[in-house]
Motif scaffolding. Structure first.
Motif, mmCIF file in Angstrom:
data_model
loop_
_atom_site.group_PDB
_atom_site.id
_atom_site.type_symbol
_atom_site.label_atom_id
_atom_site.label_comp_id
_atom_site.label_asym_id
_atom_site.label_seq_id
_atom_site.Cartn_x
_atom_site.Cartn_y
_atom_site.Cartn_z
ATOM 1 N N GLU A 5 29.810 65.513 46.859
ATOM 2 C CA GLU A 5 28.965 66.034 47.535
ATOM 3 C C GLU A 5 29.021 65.525 49.030
ATOM 4 O OE1 GLU A 5 23.976 67.069 48.364
ATOM 5 O OE2 GLU A 5 24.916 66.245 46.525
ATOM 6 N N LEU A 6 29.237 64.290 49.360
ATOM 7 C CA LEU A 6 29.251 63.864 50.568
ATOM 8 C C LEU A 6 30.561 64.031 50.993
ATOM 9 C CD1 LEU A 6 27.925 60.148 50.180
ATOM 10 C CD2 LEU A 6 26.821 61.955 51.246
ATOM 11 N N GLU A 7 31.681 64.269 50.389
ATOM 12 C CA GLU A 7 32.972 64.543 50.755
ATOM 13 C C GLU A 7 33.155 66.105 51.237
ATOM 14 O OE1 GLU A 7 36.715 64.227 52.003
ATOM 15 O OE2 GLU A 7 35.565 62.518 51.327
ATOM 16 N N TYR A 8 32.157 66.892 50.534
ATOM 17 C CA TYR A 8 32.038 68.560 50.537
ATOM 18 C C TYR A 8 31.317 68.523 52.133
ATOM 19 C CZ TYR A 8 33.023 69.616 45.866
ATOM 20 O OH TYR A 8 33.598 69.730 44.745
ATOM 21 N N ASN A 9 30.553 67.773 52.537
ATOM 22 C CA ASN A 9 29.677 67.827 53.791
ATOM 23 C C ASN A 9 30.713 67.492 54.984
ATOM 24 O OD1 ASN A 9 27.435 68.688 52.421
ATOM 25 N ND2 ASN A 9 26.520 66.480 52.161
ATOM 26 N N ARG A 10 31.495 66.339 54.643
ATOM 27 C CA ARG A 10 32.568 66.020 55.493
ATOM 28 C C ARG A 10 33.628 67.109 55.836
ATOM 29 N NH1 ARG A 10 31.788 60.608 53.087
ATOM 30 N NH2 ARG A 10 33.443 60.908 51.491
ATOM 31 N N GLU A 11 33.802 67.721 54.830
ATOM 32 C CA GLU A 11 34.877 68.839 54.951
ATOM 33 C C GLU A 11 34.343 69.806 56.031
ATOM 34 O OE1 GLU A 11 37.942 69.217 54.509
ATOM 35 O OE2 GLU A 11 38.328 67.441 53.114
ATOM 36 N N ALA A 12 33.031 70.185 55.444
ATOM 37 C CA ALA A 12 32.571 71.094 56.255
ATOM 38 C C ALA A 12 32.258 71.107 57.914
ATOM 39 C CB ALA A 12 30.772 71.342 55.657
ATOM 40 N N ASN A 13 31.804 69.646 58.069
ATOM 41 C CA ASN A 13 31.560 69.203 59.442
ATOM 42 C C ASN A 13 33.109 69.125 60.186
ATOM 43 O OD1 ASN A 13 28.973 68.843 59.021
ATOM 44 N ND2 ASN A 13 29.122 66.957 58.544
ATOM 45 N N ALA A 14 34.114 68.960 59.526
ATOM 46 C CA ALA A 14 35.572 68.921 60.123
ATOM 47 C C ALA A 14 36.177 70.128 60.525
ATOM 48 C CB ALA A 14 36.483 68.247 59.143
ATOM 49 N N ALA B 130 31.742 77.777 53.183
ATOM 50 C CA ALA B 130 32.435 77.749 51.862
ATOM 51 C C ALA B 130 32.133 76.152 51.395
ATOM 52 C CB ALA B 130 33.948 77.708 51.739
ATOM 53 N N TRP B 131 32.452 75.370 52.100
ATOM 54 C CA TRP B 131 32.225 74.173 51.786
ATOM 55 C C TRP B 131 30.558 73.756 51.552
ATOM 56 C CZ3 TRP B 131 35.587 71.236 49.684
ATOM 57 C CH2 TRP B 131 36.986 71.190 49.891
ATOM 58 N N SER B 132 29.763 74.394 52.520
ATOM 59 C CA SER B 132 28.281 74.098 52.473
ATOM 60 C C SER B 132 27.869 74.726 51.171
ATOM 61 C CB SER B 132 27.864 74.770 53.693
ATOM 62 O OG SER B 132 28.124 74.192 54.729
ATOM 63 N N SER B 133 28.492 75.746 50.925
ATOM 64 C CA SER B 133 28.183 76.561 49.671
ATOM 65 C C SER B 133 28.529 75.505 48.501
ATOM 66 C CB SER B 133 28.836 77.698 49.311
ATOM 67 O OG SER B 133 28.395 78.327 48.109
ATOM 68 N N ALA B 134 29.605 74.896 48.385
ATOM 69 C CA ALA B 134 30.121 74.199 47.279
ATOM 70 C C ALA B 134 28.961 72.845 47.187
ATOM 71 C CB ALA B 134 31.328 73.703 47.641
ATOM 72 N N SER B 135 28.811 72.269 48.272
ATOM 73 C CA SER B 135 27.910 71.346 48.491
ATOM 74 C C SER B 135 26.429 71.484 47.870
ATOM 75 C CB SER B 135 27.745 70.589 49.892
ATOM 76 O OG SER B 135 26.885 69.632 49.795
ATOM 77 N N ARG B 136 26.083 72.563 48.268
ATOM 78 C CA ARG B 136 24.593 72.938 47.683
ATOM 79 C C ARG B 136 24.820 73.368 46.195
ATOM 80 N NH1 ARG B 136 24.365 76.633 50.976
ATOM 81 N NH2 ARG B 136 24.966 78.447 49.733
ATOM 82 N N LEU B 137 25.586 73.834 45.790
ATOM 83 C CA LEU B 137 25.931 74.121 44.294
ATOM 84 C C LEU B 137 25.961 72.808 43.542
ATOM 85 C CD1 LEU B 137 26.560 76.428 42.079
ATOM 86 C CD2 LEU B 137 28.748 76.034 42.672
ATOM 87 N N LEU B 138 26.694 72.032 44.125
ATOM 88 C CA LEU B 138 26.732 70.577 43.249
ATOM 89 C C LEU B 138 25.466 70.005 43.372
ATOM 90 C CD1 LEU B 138 29.192 69.218 41.983
ATOM 91 C CD2 LEU B 138 29.459 67.811 43.892
#
Length: 744
Positions: free
Chosen positions: A48-57, A66-74
């Motif tokens: 989940e932290l990695e998803y957030n880092r990808e979203a911020n990048a 897309a990355w924010s949605s994956a983070s929320r889903l997880l």
């Protein structure tokens, strides 16, 4: 939903034996689920932290969403993923002892039955390769413990020992269980890839401790408690082969190990000697190479006298050589060639010891042999190509391994040799720009990345890289083979279309017998009606009733055009319209053409505008068989004797053949696949490595190129790395033969 490939747990039959097996399996499940559950929670949080880092990048709103949605889903449904993962693990374990063969989750999806065959998406292949690579790395690092567990699970299942891939708690099964759980959650592919990598980094990193606990628990429950690993000693004998090590059961004071669980059958964990793999001794074959190198050095000493250093120097231990190479890799030191690498190793040793040293004989010979091979390989690679870059990145890891494992020099099946062989093809100087499959290149890059992750270049790293690489290469080979078959079938179809058009035109010419038709009617016959005749010949042949009827209709059409005004037979126009509709004309066009052909003139004067429009449409229309290419009715010029011999050679090829073809603007020839030739039509089909059509060519053109030396048949499509080895060894043998002849 992702098919997990696992049926609901089956309850074992009643009885003491089944109850005991079930109790043992429940102990295994409890141990595994407790430890893996703890690790998987950490994996989910880190993912989940990695998803957030990808979203911020990313600044792209769509990617960020897309990355924010994956983070929320997880975050919201991570508990479901954990529960699903534990269910898959438990279900796999419960198949043991029921007579059912356990399969990893997702196995059914990967191997559909004949009734449910489906096309495999490239993304599926990428995901399969990533999972296989991760599992293979873990299996190679824990091969012994997995082998011991495989024997113990074989006893529980009353079956042969399980291999690592089919162990219900093996890395492959766990990875597939994670894939099935993530797929059911609805995570996108990119998000799943991040999850798999985090799982490998965290959960599989702690897998050795879990494996040891599981084995200890099995032994404590009485399942082969005295099973241990005892290396088989190799005894000198006339036969110079050796057995691979195998796990055996240590001696038990009670005699042969008997299972203590009722209903379990005794099982000898040692594989039969006849089935054991056997390998030729590596060092004996490496010693032969050393003798060839000594002869080469002796010849060079004669050619360059005075360069030999006779001072006695300290031999640098092999461990120090390996340490120096590891430091060079960690500091990313650049070296132009192996000579610079060797000088750097010796310079480091001189700084540490305060005096000069030399390499020990095995390391010195390894450096020399590897340098000779590299020099040969560089000649076969195209500078700046992806393969040449990957080979360069593998140079130091390969050198580390080769100095430690001399099997690299003598065994073509060595995993490092196989990895290098596959990678080298991507840099072959005969490779064209359209030959390199991006998906295959990604597979090669991941294999090289697996090797580079290991700073010590251990054998297991190459085994893992090769394991994942070969699976991907086989999938790519099947895809390219299917593409080649489709291209060949299409070429044969185009040839038949061309022959059909040729036959139709010949029949029209025979009926006309030199008579000329009015311009409009001539166009209708040559463009529209010729297609009807070609289709009839193609579908039914010239002996069929349909062909005979259309021949008679053609004669009537010609007579109507030459003698307009005579009324057509009843129903004749309708038959013509029906025949024209079969070659793709819609009703209005077919009716207009049929009336003109049947009556020999336009029925009304106001149809002149329609006739003009029809002519324009006919000229713009793609005719039946236009893509098939013209059939070679005759050659531009007669062939010479050498060209005729080349024609006979190419026309007589029974199978597809690799050829090297010289093209304008290229220094090196391009390797193509001559997949099909037809002496009947004079057509030929050249494909690239991906099974796609390449250069257009006719059989006559190819035979003239073959006679002129611009085309060469390739007997064996050997990759650059293997060619370099063959050339290196041939050069050493040639030098040795010359030395022996001079002394003879």
């Amino acid at each position: 939903m992702v098919d997990t490939g696992i049926a609901p747990p089956i309850q074992p039959a009643d009885g003491a034996a089944s109850r005991r097996v079930r109790r043992i399996l429940e102990n295994q499940a409890l141990t595994a689920e407790t430890e893996l559950g703890r690790q998987l929670r950490v994996v989910l949080m880190e993912t989940e932290l990695e998803y957030n880092r990808e979203a911020n990048a990313h600044r792209d709103p769509k990617v960020l969403a897309a990355w924010s949605s994956a983070s929320r889903l997880l975050r919201e449904r991570g508990g479901e993923l954990l529960s699903a993962f534990q269910r898959h693990v438990h279900a796999g374990l419960m198949t043991i002892g029921t007579g059912r063969s356990p399969r990893p989750a997702g196995a059914a999806a990967a191997t559909p039955q004949a009734g449910e065959l489906r096309l495999v998406d490239d993304l599926d292949l990428d995901e399969d390769g990533l999972i296989a690579s991760s599992a293979a790395r873990c299996e190679s690092r824990n091969s012994l413990a997995l082998q011991l567990m495989g024997y113990r699970y074989g006893v529980l299942a009353a079956a042969p020992a399980f291999d690592a891939e089919h162990l219900p708690l093996g890395p492959t099964a766990l990875s597939h269980a994670l894939r099935a759980s993530a797929g059911a959650l609805g995570l996108a592919l990119e998000a799943r890839v991040v999850l798999y990598r985090t799982f490998e980094k965290i959960a599989l990193a702690h897998y050795p401790a879990l494996l040891e606990t599981l084995n200890t628990r099995l032994a404590g429950d009485g399942v082969l408690p005295h099973l241990s690993f005892i290396p088989v000693r190799v005894r000198p004998a006339a036969n110079d082969r050796m057995h691979l090590d195998a796990p055996t059961a240590a001696a038990d004071p009670r005699g042969p190990d008997q299972p203590t669980t009722a209903g379990e059958r005794p099982q000898d964990p040692r594989p039969a000697a006849a089935a054991s793999p056997r390998i030729a001794p590596t060092e004996g074959r490496f010693a032969q190479l050393q003798s060839l190198l000594a002869m080469r050095r002796k010849l060079l000493a004669k050619l360059r006298p005075g360069e030999q250093d006779d001072r006695v120097r300290e031999r640098l231990p092999a461990a120090d050589v390996q340490a120096a190479l590891a430091r060079m890799r960690s500091t990313q030191a650049r070296a132009a060639d192996l000579t610079e690498v060797r000088h750097a190793v010796l310079a480091q040793a001189r700084q540490q010891r305060g005096h000069g040293v030399v390499l020990a004989d095995p390391d010195a010979d390894g450096f020399e042999l590897f340098g000779l091979f590299q020099a040969q390989l560089e000649r076969l690679l195209r500078k700046g190509s992806p393969g040449e870059i990957l080979v360069e990145r593998l140079r130091l890891p390969l050198l580390q391994l080769a100095l430690r494992d001399h099997g690299f020099f003598v065994d073509p099946r060595h995993p490092a040799r196989r990895v290098l062989d596959a990678v080298s093809l991507a840099g072959a100087n005969w490779l064209a720009d359209d030959d390199l499959d991006p998906q295959l290149l990604g597979l090669l890059q991941r294999a090289v990345g697996t090797v580079l992750e290991d700073g010590q270049a251990q054998h297991d790293s190459f085994v893992a890289a090769n394991h994942a690489l070969q699976a991907g290469l086989q999938a790519a080979a099947r895809k390219h083979e299917m593409s080649e078959r489709r291209q060949v079938e299409a070429a044969r179809g185009r040839e038949r279309l061309g022959l059909a058009r040729q036959q139709a035109n010949a029949e029209i010419a025979r009926i006309l017998a030199g008579r000329g038709l009015p311009r409009f009617h001539g166009m209708l016959v040559e463009h529209a009606w010729a297609d009807v005749l070609a289709l009839a010949w193609l579908r039914s042949g010239e002996e069929s009733t349909a062909w005979q009827e259309l021949r008679d209709a053609t004669e009537a059409i010609v007579e109507a055009a030459l003698a307009p005004g005579r009324p057509a037979e009843p129903g004749f126009t309708g038959r013509l319209e029906s025949a024209l509709s079969l070659v793709g004309y819609h009703a209005e066009e077919a009716g207009m053409i049929a009336r003109a052909l049947a009556n020999g003139r336009a029925e009304e004067e106001d149809e002149l505008a329609s006739r003009t429009e029809l002519v324009v449409q006919l000229r713009a229309r793609t005719r039946l068989g236009d893509e098939g290419g013209a059939i070679a009715a005759g050659e531009d010029s007669p062939r010479t004797a050498s060209q005729q011999a080349a024609w006979d050679r190419l026309a007589g090829l029974a199978e597809a053949q690799w050829v090297d073809l010289r093209l304008a603007g290229r220094d090196a020839p391009v390797r193509r696949r001559l997949a099909w030739v037809s002496p009947r039509s004079g057509q030929a089909l050249l494909l690239n490595r991906r099974g796609m059509r390449a250069e257009d060519a006719t059989l006559d053109d190819l035979c003239r190129r073959l006679a002129a030396g611009d085309l060469a048949l390739v007997e064996a499509d050997t990759h650059p790395a293997e060619l370099a080895w063959q050339s290196t060894y041939a050069t050493l043998e040639h030098i040795a033969g010359g030395q022996e002849a001079s002394h003879g």
